[in-house]
Design a protein around this motif. Structure first.
Motif, mmCIF file in Angstrom:
data_model
loop_
_atom_site.group_PDB
_atom_site.id
_atom_site.type_symbol
_atom_site.label_atom_id
_atom_site.label_comp_id
_atom_site.label_asym_id
_atom_site.label_seq_id
_atom_site.Cartn_x
_atom_site.Cartn_y
_atom_site.Cartn_z
ATOM 1 N N SER A 131 -13.684 2.412 6.911
ATOM 2 C CA SER A 131 -12.995 2.943 8.092
ATOM 3 C C SER A 131 -12.154 4.177 7.762
ATOM 4 C CB SER A 131 -12.101 1.864 8.711
ATOM 5 O OG SER A 131 -11.092 1.479 7.793
ATOM 6 N N ASN A 132 -12.131 4.584 6.482
ATOM 7 C CA ASN A 132 -11.358 5.755 6.081
ATOM 8 C C ASN A 132 -12.011 7.025 6.623
ATOM 9 O OD1 ASN A 132 -11.200 8.075 3.902
ATOM 10 N ND2 ASN A 132 -9.299 6.904 3.773
ATOM 11 N N GLN A 133 -11.221 7.836 7.331
ATOM 12 C CA GLN A 133 -11.774 9.020 7.994
ATOM 13 C C GLN A 133 -12.362 10.027 7.002
ATOM 14 O OE1 GLN A 133 -12.199 9.440 11.357
ATOM 15 N NE2 GLN A 133 -11.562 7.303 11.322
ATOM 16 N N ASN A 134 -11.689 10.181 5.871
ATOM 17 C CA ASN A 134 -12.186 11.117 4.857
ATOM 18 C C ASN A 134 -13.544 10.654 4.332
ATOM 19 O OD1 ASN A 134 -12.057 13.365 3.127
ATOM 20 N ND2 ASN A 134 -11.247 12.113 1.469
ATOM 21 N N PHE A 135 -13.649 9.339 4.056
ATOM 22 C CA PHE A 135 -14.917 8.798 3.562
ATOM 23 C C PHE A 135 -16.012 8.945 4.616
ATOM 24 C CE2 PHE A 135 -17.952 5.268 3.373
ATOM 25 C CZ PHE A 135 -18.537 5.539 2.148
ATOM 26 N N LEU A 136 -15.688 8.650 5.859
ATOM 27 C CA LEU A 136 -16.678 8.753 6.935
ATOM 28 C C LEU A 136 -17.188 10.189 7.080
ATOM 29 C CD1 LEU A 136 -15.055 6.425 9.629
ATOM 30 C CD2 LEU A 136 -17.113 5.964 8.285
ATOM 31 N N ALA A 137 -16.257 11.147 6.956
ATOM 32 C CA ALA A 137 -16.655 12.558 7.060
ATOM 33 C C ALA A 137 -17.569 12.947 5.897
ATOM 34 C CB ALA A 137 -15.414 13.450 7.078
ATOM 35 N N LEU A 138 -17.196 12.507 4.680
ATOM 36 C CA LEU A 138 -18.016 12.814 3.504
ATOM 37 C C LEU A 138 -19.389 12.144 3.596
ATOM 38 C CD1 LEU A 138 -15.290 12.490 0.736
ATOM 39 C CD2 LEU A 138 -16.569 14.568 1.279
ATOM 40 N N GLN A 139 -19.396 10.908 4.051
ATOM 41 C CA GLN A 139 -20.665 10.182 4.195
ATOM 42 C C GLN A 139 -21.568 10.885 5.210
ATOM 43 O OE1 GLN A 139 -20.428 6.228 5.927
ATOM 44 N NE2 GLN A 139 -22.061 5.496 4.588
ATOM 45 N N SER A 140 -20.976 11.339 6.299
ATOM 46 C CA SER A 140 -21.744 12.051 7.320
ATOM 47 C C SER A 140 -22.311 13.361 6.766
ATOM 48 C CB SER A 140 -20.843 12.332 8.528
ATOM 49 O OG SER A 140 -21.527 13.112 9.467
ATOM 50 N N GLN A 141 -21.484 14.082 5.993
ATOM 51 C CA GLN A 141 -21.960 15.326 5.389
ATOM 52 C C GLN A 141 -23.081 15.062 4.390
ATOM 53 O OE1 GLN A 141 -18.958 18.240 4.048
ATOM 54 N NE2 GLN A 141 -17.462 16.978 5.122
ATOM 55 N N LEU A 142 -22.935 13.976 3.635
ATOM 56 C CA LEU A 142 -23.951 13.628 2.642
ATOM 57 C C LEU A 142 -25.264 13.260 3.334
ATOM 58 C CD1 LEU A 142 -24.507 13.243 -0.376
ATOM 59 C CD2 LEU A 142 -23.826 10.860 -0.120
ATOM 60 N N GLU A 143 -25.177 12.491 4.406
ATOM 61 C CA GLU A 143 -26.386 12.126 5.152
ATOM 62 C C GLU A 143 -27.054 13.371 5.723
ATOM 63 O OE1 GLU A 143 -24.861 9.334 7.965
ATOM 64 O OE2 GLU A 143 -24.814 7.672 6.525
ATOM 65 N N GLY A 144 -26.236 14.285 6.246
ATOM 66 C CA GLY A 144 -26.782 15.540 6.768
ATOM 67 C C GLY A 144 -27.464 16.349 5.681
ATOM 68 N N THR A 145 -26.851 16.355 4.491
ATOM 69 C CA THR A 145 -27.427 17.090 3.365
ATOM 70 C C THR A 145 -28.740 16.465 2.922
ATOM 71 O OG1 THR A 145 -25.253 17.811 2.642
ATOM 72 C CG2 THR A 145 -27.000 17.899 1.011
ATOM 73 N N GLU A 146 -28.786 15.137 2.890
ATOM 74 C CA GLU A 146 -30.032 14.453 2.506
ATOM 75 C C GLU A 146 -31.153 14.807 3.490
ATOM 76 O OE1 GLU A 146 -30.702 12.948 -0.225
ATOM 77 O OE2 GLU A 146 -28.703 12.645 -1.030
ATOM 78 N N ASN A 147 -30.803 14.907 4.771
ATOM 79 C CA ASN A 147 -31.801 15.316 5.774
ATOM 80 C C ASN A 147 -32.256 16.746 5.530
ATOM 81 O OD1 ASN A 147 -31.777 12.876 7.128
ATOM 82 N ND2 ASN A 147 -30.184 13.499 8.562
ATOM 83 N N ARG A 148 -31.292 17.622 5.205
ATOM 84 C CA ARG A 148 -31.651 19.017 4.916
ATOM 85 C C ARG A 148 -32.525 19.123 3.670
ATOM 86 N NH1 ARG A 148 -26.120 19.744 6.256
ATOM 87 N NH2 ARG A 148 -25.842 20.802 8.246
ATOM 88 N N ILE A 149 -32.227 18.283 2.671
ATOM 89 C CA ILE A 149 -33.048 18.268 1.453
ATOM 90 C C ILE A 149 -34.477 17.865 1.804
ATOM 91 C CG2 ILE A 149 -33.471 17.007 -0.715
ATOM 92 C CD1 ILE A 149 -30.391 16.979 -1.096
ATOM 93 N N ALA A 150 -34.612 16.819 2.624
ATOM 94 C CA ALA A 150 -35.942 16.353 3.026
ATOM 95 C C ALA A 150 -36.716 17.455 3.751
ATOM 96 C CB ALA A 150 -35.824 15.111 3.911
ATOM 97 N N ILE A 151 -36.036 18.187 4.634
ATOM 98 C CA ILE A 151 -36.684 19.268 5.378
ATOM 99 C C ILE A 151 -37.052 20.420 4.441
ATOM 100 C CG2 ILE A 151 -36.301 21.059 7.130
ATOM 101 C CD1 ILE A 151 -34.554 18.905 8.608
#
Length: 203
Positions: A131-151
């Motif tokens: 529930s930590n906002q910093n962690f959630l933001a980092l996790q979201s950025q990481l997921e976005g990056t993984e999607n960009r890597i896949a593309i």
């Protein structure tokens, strides 16, 4: 007067012939190999760009998790070491045509992906962290990056397929033999063998 007009018309015909020959050569694929080669190199640059973006996110992610789950030191160390290995892999200028160098790069990135998966899996056991906002933001950025890597990888795979097909088929093979003898087939990403196995389902 008549002779100069005749010379002028012959010059115009010659110039027209050269222009026509140039247009025909351009139309028959003389520029296809370097064009596809540059597209593949550009796609590779985007792959590297996205992997670097992921590497830049990891230290902040590790520090955030450490604040809530310091006892998971083994997993945190694995991620840190995998990141170090991935960022220290020497990328030679010929990596796209060097199977060994390409394989080392792919393995290092694969190890980092695996370590990150473990890190994100352990976070499920820590409600405060989740529930930590910093962690959630980092996790979201990481997921976005993984999607960009896949593309980026998908685009690179397509670009390399087009380029490799061109230099192996006619008329590309002819142009390669005549004008681009240094044009080598490029390496492509592969799927690890363990990822292709059908998982066993046990009841």
């Amino acid at each position: 007067m008549l002779a100069s007009t005749h010379r002028l018309s012959r010059g115009a015909v010659r110039a027209f012939g050269i222009l026509l020959a140039g247009a025909m050569l351009a139309g028959c694929g003389i520029n296809t190999i370097p064009t596809l080669q540059e597209q593949a190199k550009a796609a590779w640059s985007e792959v590297l760009n996205q992997y670097q973006r992921r590497a830049d996110l990891i230290p902040n992610l590790v520090e955030t998790v450490k604040g809530y789950a310091s006892q998971e030191s083994k997993v945190l160390l694995e991620v840190t070491e995998a990141r170090a290995k991935a960022t220290q892999v020497q990328i030679p200028p010929d990596i796209l045509t060097n199977p060994d160098a390409f394989q080392k790069f792919q393995e290092a990135q694969g190890q980092l992906t695996g370590a990150l998966s473990k890190l994100l899996a352990i976070t499920e056991a820590y409600p405060d962290l989740k529930s930590n906002q910093n962690f959630l933001a980092l996790q979201s950025q990481l997921e976005g990056t993984e999607n960009r890597i896949a593309i980026a990888r998908r685009d690179y795979i397509t670009a390399v397929k087009d380029y490799n097909t061109e230099i192996k088929t006619i008329p590309g093979r002819w142009w390669r033999a005549l004008l681009y003898p240094d044009a080598e087939a490029m390496q492509n990403f592969t799927v690890a063998e363990d990822k292709t196995k059908v998982p066993e389902v046990k009841f």
